[in-house]
Design a protein around this motif. Structure first.
Motif, PDB file in Angstrom:
ATOM      1  N   GLY A  51       1.200  -1.324  -0.287  1.00  0.00           N
ATOM      2  CA  GLY A  51      -0.252   0.402   0.641  1.00  0.00           C
ATOM      3  C   GLY A  51       0.466   1.163   0.073  1.00  0.00           C
ATOM      4  O   GLY A  51       0.589   2.292  -0.874  1.00  0.00           O
ATOM      5  N   LEU A  52       2.282   0.678   0.801  1.00  0.00           N
ATOM      6  CA  LEU A  52       2.811   2.343   0.433  1.00  0.00           C
ATOM      7  C   LEU A  52       3.353   2.703  -0.506  1.00  0.00           C
ATOM      8  O   LEU A  52       3.596   4.179  -1.193  1.00  0.00           O
ATOM      9  CB  LEU A  52       4.098   2.055   2.146  1.00  0.00           C
ATOM     10  CG  LEU A  52       5.426   3.103   1.878  1.00  0.00           C
ATOM     11  CD1 LEU A  52       4.891   4.388   2.692  1.00  0.00           C
ATOM     12  CD2 LEU A  52       6.661   2.277   2.647  1.00  0.00           C
ATOM     13  N   ALA A  53       3.795   1.788  -1.287  1.00  0.00           N
ATOM     14  CA  ALA A  53       3.931   1.526  -2.644  1.00  0.00           C
ATOM     15  C   ALA A  53       2.926   2.650  -3.552  1.00  0.00           C
ATOM     16  O   ALA A  53       3.611   2.904  -4.435  1.00  0.00           O
ATOM     17  CB  ALA A  53       4.897   0.202  -3.368  1.00  0.00           C
ATOM     18  N   VAL A  54       1.990   1.729  -3.254  1.00  0.00           N
ATOM     19  CA  VAL A  54       0.704   2.142  -4.057  1.00  0.00           C
ATOM     20  C   VAL A  54       0.575   3.189  -4.085  1.00  0.00           C
ATOM     21  O   VAL A  54       0.230   4.343  -5.360  1.00  0.00           O
ATOM     22  CB  VAL A  54      -0.684   1.206  -4.278  1.00  0.00           C
ATOM     23  CG1 VAL A  54      -1.630   1.558  -4.954  1.00  0.00           C
ATOM     24  CG2 VAL A  54       0.059  -0.396  -4.813  1.00  0.00           C
ATOM     25  N   ALA A  55       0.643   4.084  -3.461  1.00  0.00           N
ATOM     26  CA  ALA A  55       0.280   5.222  -2.521  1.00  0.00           C
ATOM     27  C   ALA A  55       1.958   6.074  -3.597  1.00  0.00           C
ATOM     28  O   ALA A  55       0.694   6.833  -4.281  1.00  0.00           O
ATOM     29  CB  ALA A  55       0.624   5.701  -1.048  1.00  0.00           C
ATOM     30  N   GLU A  56       2.730   5.762  -3.752  1.00  0.00           N
ATOM     31  CA  GLU A  56       4.141   6.346  -4.243  1.00  0.00           C
ATOM     32  C   GLU A  56       3.987   6.433  -5.111  1.00  0.00           C
ATOM     33  O   GLU A  56       3.756   7.687  -6.558  1.00  0.00           O
ATOM     34  CB  GLU A  56       5.392   5.644  -3.794  1.00  0.00           C
ATOM     35  CG  GLU A  56       5.601   6.184  -2.709  1.00  0.00           C
ATOM     36  CD  GLU A  56       6.951   5.534  -2.059  1.00  0.00           C
ATOM     37  OE1 GLU A  56       7.461   4.377  -2.308  1.00  0.00           O
ATOM     38  OE2 GLU A  56       6.974   5.686  -0.554  1.00  0.00           O
ATOM     39  N   PHE A  57       2.952   5.335  -6.584  1.00  0.00           N
ATOM     40  CA  PHE A  57       2.420   5.257  -7.248  1.00  0.00           C
ATOM     41  C   PHE A  57       2.138   6.116  -8.079  1.00  0.00           C
ATOM     42  O   PHE A  57       1.830   6.367  -9.424  1.00  0.00           O
ATOM     43  CB  PHE A  57       3.270   3.517  -7.460  1.00  0.00           C
ATOM     44  CG  PHE A  57       3.758   2.405  -8.056  1.00  0.00           C
ATOM     45  CD1 PHE A  57       4.811   3.077  -8.154  1.00  0.00           C
ATOM     46  CD2 PHE A  57       3.710   1.711  -7.370  1.00  0.00           C
ATOM     47  CE1 PHE A  57       5.904   1.912  -7.315  1.00  0.00           C
ATOM     48  CE2 PHE A  57       4.393   0.039  -7.448  1.00  0.00           C
ATOM     49  CZ  PHE A  57       5.444   0.765  -7.306  1.00  0.00           C
ATOM     50  N   LEU A  58       0.825   6.238  -7.234  1.00  0.00           N
ATOM     51  CA  LEU A  58      -0.166   7.164  -7.834  1.00  0.00           C
ATOM     52  C   LEU A  58       0.458   8.552  -7.319  1.00  0.00           C
ATOM     53  O   LEU A  58      -0.483   9.500  -8.356  1.00  0.00           O
ATOM     54  CB  LEU A  58      -1.816   7.457  -6.295  1.00  0.00           C
ATOM     55  CG  LEU A  58      -2.251   5.796  -6.236  1.00  0.00           C
ATOM     56  CD1 LEU A  58      -3.746   6.122  -5.021  1.00  0.00           C
ATOM     57  CD2 LEU A  58      -2.942   4.978  -7.628  1.00  0.00           C
ATOM     58  N   HIS A  59       1.198   9.080  -6.385  1.00  0.00           N
ATOM     59  CA  HIS A  59       1.789  10.101  -6.788  1.00  0.00           C
ATOM     60  C   HIS A  59       2.066  10.775  -8.021  1.00  0.00           C
ATOM     61  O   HIS A  59       2.212  11.776  -8.492  1.00  0.00           O
ATOM     62  CB  HIS A  59       2.702  10.403  -5.421  1.00  0.00           C
ATOM     63  CG  HIS A  59       1.962  10.517  -4.172  1.00  0.00           C
ATOM     64  ND1 HIS A  59       2.715  10.177  -2.727  1.00  0.00           N
ATOM     65  CD2 HIS A  59       1.105  10.378  -3.671  1.00  0.00           C
ATOM     66  CE1 HIS A  59       1.792  10.106  -1.556  1.00  0.00           C
ATOM     67  NE2 HIS A  59       0.802   9.887  -2.548  1.00  0.00           N
ATOM     68  N   ILE A  60       3.209   9.183  -8.826  1.00  0.00           N
ATOM     69  CA  ILE A  60       4.310   9.674  -9.754  1.00  0.00           C
ATOM     70  C   ILE A  60       2.483   9.167 -11.291  1.00  0.00           C
ATOM     71  O   ILE A  60       2.986  10.144 -11.926  1.00  0.00           O
ATOM     72  CB  ILE A  60       4.576   8.709  -9.739  1.00  0.00           C
ATOM     73  CG1 ILE A  60       5.954   8.518  -8.615  1.00  0.00           C
ATOM     74  CG2 ILE A  60       5.646   8.462 -11.185  1.00  0.00           C
ATOM     75  CD1 ILE A  60       6.675   7.691  -8.050  1.00  0.00           C
ATOM     76  N   PHE A  61       2.406   8.705 -11.016  1.00  0.00           N
ATOM     77  CA  PHE A  61       1.417   8.233 -12.237  1.00  0.00           C
ATOM     78  C   PHE A  61      -0.042   8.512 -12.041  1.00  0.00           C
ATOM     79  O   PHE A  61      -0.600   8.472 -13.474  1.00  0.00           O
ATOM     80  CB  PHE A  61       1.086   6.741 -13.028  1.00  0.00           C
ATOM     81  CG  PHE A  61       2.893   6.061 -13.320  1.00  0.00           C
ATOM     82  CD1 PHE A  61       3.566   6.474 -13.964  1.00  0.00           C
ATOM     83  CD2 PHE A  61       3.325   5.224 -11.929  1.00  0.00           C
ATOM     84  CE1 PHE A  61       5.135   6.047 -13.922  1.00  0.00           C
ATOM     85  CE2 PHE A  61       4.181   4.544 -12.207  1.00  0.00           C
ATOM     86  CZ  PHE A  61       5.713   5.136 -13.058  1.00  0.00           C
ATOM     87  N   ASN A  62      -0.305   8.902 -11.168  1.00  0.00           N
ATOM     88  CA  ASN A  62      -2.001   9.382 -11.361  1.00  0.00           C
ATOM     89  C   ASN A  62      -3.076   9.097 -12.271  1.00  0.00           C
ATOM     90  O   ASN A  62      -4.357   9.253 -13.445  1.00  0.00           O
ATOM     91  CB  ASN A  62      -2.225  10.880 -11.197  1.00  0.00           C
ATOM     92  CG  ASN A  62      -2.884  11.471 -11.493  1.00  0.00           C
ATOM     93  OD1 ASN A  62      -4.369  11.011 -10.614  1.00  0.00           O
ATOM     94  ND2 ASN A  62      -3.921  12.558 -11.441  1.00  0.00           N
ATOM     95  N   PRO A  63      -2.592   7.130 -11.635  1.00  0.00           N
ATOM     96  CA  PRO A  63      -3.570   6.413 -12.601  1.00  0.00           C
ATOM     97  C   PRO A  63      -5.713   6.409 -12.127  1.00  0.00           C
ATOM     98  O   PRO A  63      -5.629   7.084 -10.849  1.00  0.00           O
ATOM     99  CB  PRO A  63      -3.609   5.291 -12.353  1.00  0.00           C
ATOM    100  CG  PRO A  63      -2.698   4.836 -10.667  1.00  0.00           C
ATOM    101  CD  PRO A  63      -2.728   6.441 -11.228  1.00  0.00           C
ATOM    102  N   SER A  64      -6.484   6.163 -12.480  1.00  0.00           N
ATOM    103  CA  SER A  64      -7.552   6.072 -12.759  1.00  0.00           C
ATOM    104  C   SER A  64      -8.593   4.755 -12.093  1.00  0.00           C
ATOM    105  O   SER A  64      -9.384   4.310 -11.934  1.00  0.00           O
ATOM    106  CB  SER A  64      -8.569   6.333 -13.661  1.00  0.00           C
ATOM    107  OG  SER A  64      -8.655   5.715 -15.229  1.00  0.00           O
ATOM    108  N   ILE A  65      -7.016   3.509 -12.712  1.00  0.00           N
ATOM    109  CA  ILE A  65      -7.336   2.643 -11.674  1.00  0.00           C
ATOM    110  C   ILE A  65      -6.314   1.432 -11.669  1.00  0.00           C
ATOM    111  O   ILE A  65      -4.804   1.318 -12.040  1.00  0.00           O
ATOM    112  CB  ILE A  65      -7.946   1.645 -13.057  1.00  0.00           C
ATOM    113  CG1 ILE A  65      -8.802  -0.160 -12.100  1.00  0.00           C
ATOM    114  CG2 ILE A  65      -7.136   1.453 -14.507  1.00  0.00           C
ATOM    115  CD1 ILE A  65      -9.314  -0.963 -13.325  1.00  0.00           C
ATOM    116  N   VAL A  66      -6.812   0.786 -10.895  1.00  0.00           N
ATOM    117  CA  VAL A  66      -5.106  -0.129 -10.315  1.00  0.00           C
ATOM    118  C   VAL A  66      -5.574  -1.076 -10.396  1.00  0.00           C
ATOM    119  O   VAL A  66      -6.602  -1.681  -9.526  1.00  0.00           O
ATOM    120  CB  VAL A  66      -4.600   0.298  -8.881  1.00  0.00           C
ATOM    121  CG1 VAL A  66      -3.036  -0.094  -8.269  1.00  0.00           C
ATOM    122  CG2 VAL A  66      -4.512   1.552  -8.573  1.00  0.00           C
TER     123      VAL A  66
END
Ligand SMILES: [Zn+2]
Length: 313
Positions: free
Chosen positions: A236-251
Motif C-alpha cells: 500500500g505504501l508503494a502503491v501510494a507512491e505510484f499514485l503520486h507519480i502516475f495518477n492512474p484511474s485504475i489499479v
C-alpha cells in the motif's frame, strides 16, 4: 486474411498462439515444456512455432518474456529460468527464420498492456498494473501509452525501496518491495517469527508457501494474518507512491498472492489511504483484479504486436 503469431515464454511452458488481426480468440494454441536449464530452448520454441505456423500471411511474431529485455532491439538481457538466454537477440533470430517482423517485450509490461486493451483496464487512459507472486512486477499505461523508458526498462515496480535496512532483494539491493511483500517474503517472515519463538499452526509445515500462510490466516492463525497485513502495508505504501507519480484511474492487481483476496487487498487499501498525500488521488480510483488470467502473456504479446505495427503502418 493476415494473422499475428503470439509467444509466451514461461518458466515452465512455452506457448504459441495464432490470432486473427481483429479479436482475441486464438485460431490455434500450442504449448511445450520450457526446460530452461537444458540445451535447445530455441529449437523447442521454433518446433512449437512451426506447429502453429499459419497458411495465411503472418503480419508479425510477438513475444512476451520474463526478466529485463530490450524491447527496442528485441534482445533478452537476462531471464532467470533460461540462463543460456543472456544478451540473446531472440526477436532478430525469429525474424530471420520466419521472414516477418518480430517483437519482444517484458511480460509484466505486456500484461499491463493486455489488461488495458482486453481486460480489467478497458476504457481507462491511465492504468497501473501490479503483479505480486514469486516476484513483484508491473506496468503503467499513461495517457494511452505504455511507459517503456529510454532502454525499455521502466516501471520495475517491485524494485522500489520500502524498508531501507530490510532484507536483500532477488536483484541484490536491500529493502525492495519484492524482498518484503512477495509470496516467498511472506512465507519467510512467518518462518523467522516462528524461529524467534512465536506460536503458529504453521510451525510444523515444511517448505512453507504464501498459499499455506493464507490458508492458516483464514483459519484464524494470528501470525499468518499479521504476515499478510505486514506485506499489505508495504504494498500500500508503494502503491501510494505510484499514485503520486502516475495518477492512474485504475489499479489492477494480479499474481498468486492477490488471489488470497481481502487478506492482502484490505491492508493494501488501508495503507494506500494512510500514505497518500492528498485524497484527490483516490477520487474515482478503481481497484480491480486481473481479468486475463492464464492468457495474459499471449494477449500481452498480441497487444504488443498491434502497438508496434500501428507505429509502422
Ligand atoms: Zn530488487
Amino acid at each position: 486474411m493476415s494473422v499475428i503469431v503470439a509467444i509466451d515464454i514461461g518458466g515452465t511452458q512455452l506457448r504459441a498462439a495464432v490470432y486473427p488481426l481483429t479479436g482475441t480468440t486464438p485460431i490455434t494454441v500450442q504449448r511445450t515444456p520450457t526446460l530452461g536449464m537444458e540445451d535447445g530452448v530455441f529449437e523447442r520454441l521454433t518446433a512449437l512455432v512451426d506447429s502453429v505456423w499459419p497458411i495465411e500471411l503472418a503480419d508479425a511474431i510477438s513475444v512476451a518474456a520474463p526478466g529485463p529485455v530490450d524491447p527496442y532491439n528485441g534482445t533478452i538481457i537476462s531471464t532467470p529460468n533460461i540462463p543460456a538466454w543472456t544478451n540473446y537477440p531472440l526477436a532478430e533470430m525469429l525474424s530471420k527464420r520466419y521472414k516477418v517482423p518480430a517483437y519482444l517485450g517484458n511480460d509484466a509490461n505486456l500484461a499491463a498492456l493486455g489488461e488495458w486493451k482486453y481486460g480489467a483496464g478497458q476504457g481507462h487512459h491511465d492504468v497501473l498494473y501490479l503483479t505480486i507472486s514469486t516476484g513483484i512486477g508491473g506496468g503503467v499505461i499513461s495517457s494511452d501509452m505504455l511507459i517503456e523508458g529510454s532502454r525499455g526498462m521502466a516501471t520495475e515496480l517491485g524494485h522500489v525501496t520500502v524498508l531501507s535496512d530490510g532484507p536483500v532483494c532477488s536483484c541484490g539491493v536491500r529493502g525492495h518491495l519484492e524482498a518484503v511483500a512477495s509470496g516467498p517474503a511472506i512465507a519467510r517472515y512467518v518462518l523467522e517469527q516462528i524461529s524467534a519463538g512465536r506460536l503458529s499452526t504453521l510451525s510444523s509445515v515444511k517448505n512453507l508457501t504464501a498459499r499455506e500462510v493464507a490458508g492458516a490466516a483464514r483459519q484464524g492463525d494470528e501470525l499468518a494474518k499479521e504476515a499478510f497485513v505486514r506485506a499489505g502495508n508495504f504494498i500500500g505504501l508503494a502503491v501510494a507512491e505510484f499514485l503520486h507519480i502516475f495518477n492512474p484511474s485504475i489499479v489492477i492487481f494480479g499474481g498468486g498472492v492477490t488471489q488470497s483476496g481481502s487478506l492482502i487487498l484490505d491492508p493494501i487499501t488501508e495503507s494506500m489511504k494512510r500514505n497518500i498525500m492528498d485524497p484527490s488521488y483516490l477520487y474515482g480510483l478503481q481497484l480491480a483484479t486481473v481479468k486475463l488470467g492464464d492468457d495474459a502473456g499471449l494477449l500481452g504479446a498480441l497487444a504488443q504486436a498491434h502497438m508496434r505495427l500501428s507505429k509502422v503502418r
